[in-house]
Design an enzyme around this catalytic site. Structure first.
Site, mmCIF file in Angstrom:
data_model
loop_
_atom_site.group_PDB
_atom_site.id
_atom_site.type_symbol
_atom_site.label_atom_id
_atom_site.label_comp_id
_atom_site.label_asym_id
_atom_site.label_seq_id
_atom_site.Cartn_x
_atom_site.Cartn_y
_atom_site.Cartn_z
ATOM 1 N N SER A 211 -5.721 13.598 -57.087
ATOM 2 C CA SER A 211 -5.308 14.410 -58.227
ATOM 3 C C SER A 211 -6.435 14.578 -59.242
ATOM 4 O O SER A 211 -7.301 13.711 -59.364
ATOM 5 C CB SER A 211 -4.087 13.773 -58.902
ATOM 6 N N GLY A 245 -4.169 18.706 -56.234
ATOM 7 C CA GLY A 245 -5.383 18.122 -56.808
ATOM 8 C C GLY A 245 -6.146 19.049 -57.726
ATOM 9 O O GLY A 245 -7.139 18.634 -58.326
ATOM 10 N N GLU A 282 -0.503 22.827 -52.356
ATOM 11 C CA GLU A 282 0.583 22.069 -53.001
ATOM 12 C C GLU A 282 0.222 21.757 -54.445
ATOM 13 O O GLU A 282 0.071 20.603 -54.821
ATOM 14 C CB GLU A 282 0.821 20.754 -52.245
ATOM 15 N N PRO A 283 0.056 22.777 -55.290
ATOM 16 C CA PRO A 283 -0.364 22.507 -56.672
ATOM 17 C C PRO A 283 0.740 21.845 -57.486
ATOM 18 O O PRO A 283 1.909 22.182 -57.349
ATOM 19 C CB PRO A 283 -0.651 23.916 -57.220
ATOM 20 N N GLY A 284 0.367 20.903 -58.313
ATOM 21 C CA GLY A 284 1.287 20.271 -59.254
ATOM 22 C C GLY A 284 0.734 20.406 -60.656
ATOM 23 O O GLY A 284 1.054 21.337 -61.400
ATOM 24 N N ARG A 285 -0.177 19.488 -60.992
ATOM 25 C CA ARG A 285 -0.751 19.411 -62.339
ATOM 26 C C ARG A 285 -1.222 20.757 -62.880
ATOM 27 O O ARG A 285 -0.968 21.090 -64.034
ATOM 28 C CB ARG A 285 -1.948 18.442 -62.273
ATOM 29 N N CYS A 351 7.097 -4.062 -76.810
ATOM 30 C CA CYS A 351 6.464 -5.311 -77.232
ATOM 31 C C CYS A 351 5.308 -5.723 -76.329
ATOM 32 O O CYS A 351 4.657 -6.732 -76.580
ATOM 33 C CB CYS A 351 7.502 -6.425 -77.262
ATOM 34 N N ASP A 352 5.064 -4.973 -75.269
ATOM 35 C CA ASP A 352 4.002 -5.315 -74.318
ATOM 36 C C ASP A 352 2.643 -4.946 -74.903
ATOM 37 O O ASP A 352 2.431 -3.813 -75.327
ATOM 38 C CB ASP A 352 4.261 -4.537 -73.022
ATOM 39 N N TYR A 381 3.077 14.786 -64.937
ATOM 40 C CA TYR A 381 3.101 13.319 -64.893
ATOM 41 C C TYR A 381 3.260 12.718 -66.295
ATOM 42 O O TYR A 381 2.604 11.745 -66.641
ATOM 43 C CB TYR A 381 1.847 12.776 -64.198
HETATM 44 C C1 LIG Z 1 1.214 14.535 -55.866
HETATM 45 C C2 LIG Z 1 0.912 15.416 -54.719
HETATM 46 C C3 LIG Z 1 0.575 16.757 -54.929
HETATM 47 C C4 LIG Z 1 0.340 17.358 -56.284
HETATM 48 O O1 LIG Z 1 -0.866 16.883 -56.770
HETATM 49 P P1 LIG Z 1 -1.533 17.495 -58.120
HETATM 50 O O2 LIG Z 1 -2.728 16.650 -58.297
HETATM 51 O O3 LIG Z 1 -0.535 17.314 -59.194
HETATM 52 O O4 LIG Z 1 -1.841 18.912 -57.841
HETATM 53 C C5 LIG Z 1 0.409 17.561 -53.811
HETATM 54 N N1 LIG Z 1 0.535 17.060 -52.568
HETATM 55 C C6 LIG Z 1 0.851 15.767 -52.338
HETATM 56 C C7 LIG Z 1 0.979 15.294 -50.939
HETATM 57 C C8 LIG Z 1 1.035 14.903 -53.403
HETATM 58 O O5 LIG Z 1 1.320 13.621 -53.170
#
Ligand SMILES: *Cc1c(COP(=O)(O)O)cnc(C)c1O
Length: 420
Positions: A211, A245, A282-285, A351-352, A381
């Site tokens: 990521s 990523g 598979e974009p997320g971030r 408290c940690d 995230y």
């Molecule tokens: C978490 C994940 C993603 C998304 O990753 P980003 O860094 O948020 O784009 C895509 N593929 C797989 C397999 C993941 O575990």
């Protein structure tokens, strides 16, 4: 009643149940963050969602990526976020758990759901196939291949099975390295492709570079490795999935434009010599980070340390151990700040003693108890990692009209146009 209270819909939320929360109706009018804070003076953290920003990010990615964009749901599964992504053109979802599959299917009856966790519960495979129409599954072992085949067959429901073999990558340059846990070594991956070809209507390879990967060349290297695996296997390939990523901006990180990544991916894909195959990502971030911020309140100041009401057990976990820095700004509805900008660190509410975020976070020198701080780039995230530890499980969520605190992805597609 204030203007904001009448027009904004916000909902209290428990920390650990975003996947079970009902999809709420769309909000009619959205306030700005400042309007909301001035009207509500919240003592709980406030998640400020920017649906228009998320939709725009999605549109940028979907239009520029030369294949299908599968949103990685784990990054932020909030129904309002999923709705915004859908509005921006996302029609494919990368789910890694049965709860994610159920949520996406509930919200989008026509969406394509891909079950992309290499180790799945048998019951999850069965329900996904039988009840939610999932046909694509990732795997990285012969055991998982046998499991998927057996569970799909046990349902008695026919369908075109899609099998994606996840390839392990060597440790790379991503901010969050994910090598080691998942993926088949190249030799094993080739054997899996051969074993899977006979029973798969769609056969593919996938990888994940890690990521927040700032280097487009990581995809070139990974596609090179995928090419070796495909040649060793010697079978036809229908899908090449380049994973997630894709990076976003943080105060100390300015990634290249998306076009630089897509150019590497297109070139690497061309070199594979599988022109009939389809590209997936598979974009997320990259789709959601700029689409939400969190407003915290300062409860005490001791020197350069600010005690705030959210922390590493809440939505700021990556600011803790991982040391991520985020854009910040002070919100003080009734008065102006005094003094130059100064560096601060934050203590979370639990408290940690590990509940600390070093930053540094740059704020006006006179920041004091009672002030609010908006922390940006937390759409990815952030909220989804909250826990209920120490009783700090309350937060509010509001949809706002603000621009992002740092810009979202720009396509910068010159190189793509040259390639096309
Ligand atoms: C978490 C994940 C993603 C998304 O990753 P980003 O860094 O948020 O784009 C895509 N593929 C797989 C397999 C993941 O575990």
């Amino acid at each position: 009643m204030s203007v904001v209270a009448r027009t904004a819909s916000f909902r209290p939320r428990a920390a650990v149940s975003p996947l079970r929360r009902q999809a709420a109706a769309a909000v009619v009018r959205r306030p700005t963050v400042d309007q909301f804070i001035a009207a509500e003076r919240p003592e709980e953290p406030v998640h400020c969602l920017r649906p228009a920003v998320i939709a725009a990010n999605a549109r940028t990615f979907v239009e520029a990526f030369p294949g299908d964009a599968l949103y990685a749901v784990k990054c932020n599964p909030d129904p309002a976020v999923l709705r915004a992504l859908h509005a921006g053109g996302v029609r494919h979802f990368d789910c890694a758990s049965l709860q994610e599959v159920r949520l996406v299917r509930d919200m989008f009856p026509d969406a394509a759901i891909h079950f992309m966790h290499p180790v799945k519960a048998r019951g999850a495979i069965r329900e996904a196939w039988e009840r939610h129409g999932v046909r694509d599954f990732v795997l990285d072992s012969a055991e998982e291949l046998a499991k998927i085949r057996a569970e799909a067959a046990a349902t008695g429901l026919p369908g075109r099975l899609g099998l994606i073999v996840r390839i392990a990558l060597p440790k790379g340059g991503a901010r969050l390295d994910l090598s080691g846990k998942f993926g088949a070594e190249p030799e094993d991956a080739a054997a899996l492709l051969r074993a899977a070809r006979g029973c798969a209507a769609t056969l593919g390879v996938s990888f994940h570079v890690g990521s927040q990967c700032l280097d487009p060349l990581a995809w070139r290297a990974a596609l090179g490795l995928a090419g070796q695996v495909i040649r060793t296997a010697g079978v036809a390939i229908d899908v090449v999935d380049v994973g997630g990523g894709f990076p976003v901006s943080y105060p100390d990180q300015e990634p290249p434009a998306l076009g630089a990544f897509f150019a590497e991916i297109e070139e690497g894909f061309d070199r594979l010599g599988v022109p009939a195959a389809r590209l997936w990502a598979e974009p997320g971030r990259v789709l959601v980070a700029s689409g939400a911020s969190v407003v915290v309140q300062v409860q005490a100041r001791r020197g350069a340390m600010l005690y705030v009401n959210d922390g590493v057990y809440g939505s700021l976990s990556d600011a803790g151990a991982l040391g991520f820095r985020y854009p910040v700004r002070m919100i003080r509805p009734d008065a102006k700040p005094i003094g130059a900008l100064t560096e601060f660190s934050l203590y979370g509410p639990t408290c940690d003693s590990a509940d600390v975020m070093r930053g540094p976070f740059v704020l006006p020198a006179d920041v004091a108890e009672g002030d609010w701080i908006e922390i940006g780039q937390l759409g990815a995230y952030g909220a989804c990692l909250r826990t209920a530890f120490n009783g700090f499980d309350r937060a509010r969520i509001v949809e706002v009209a603000d621009r992002p605190m740092l810009d979202g992805p720009a396509c910068g597609t010159e190189s793509l146009r040259i390639a096309a």
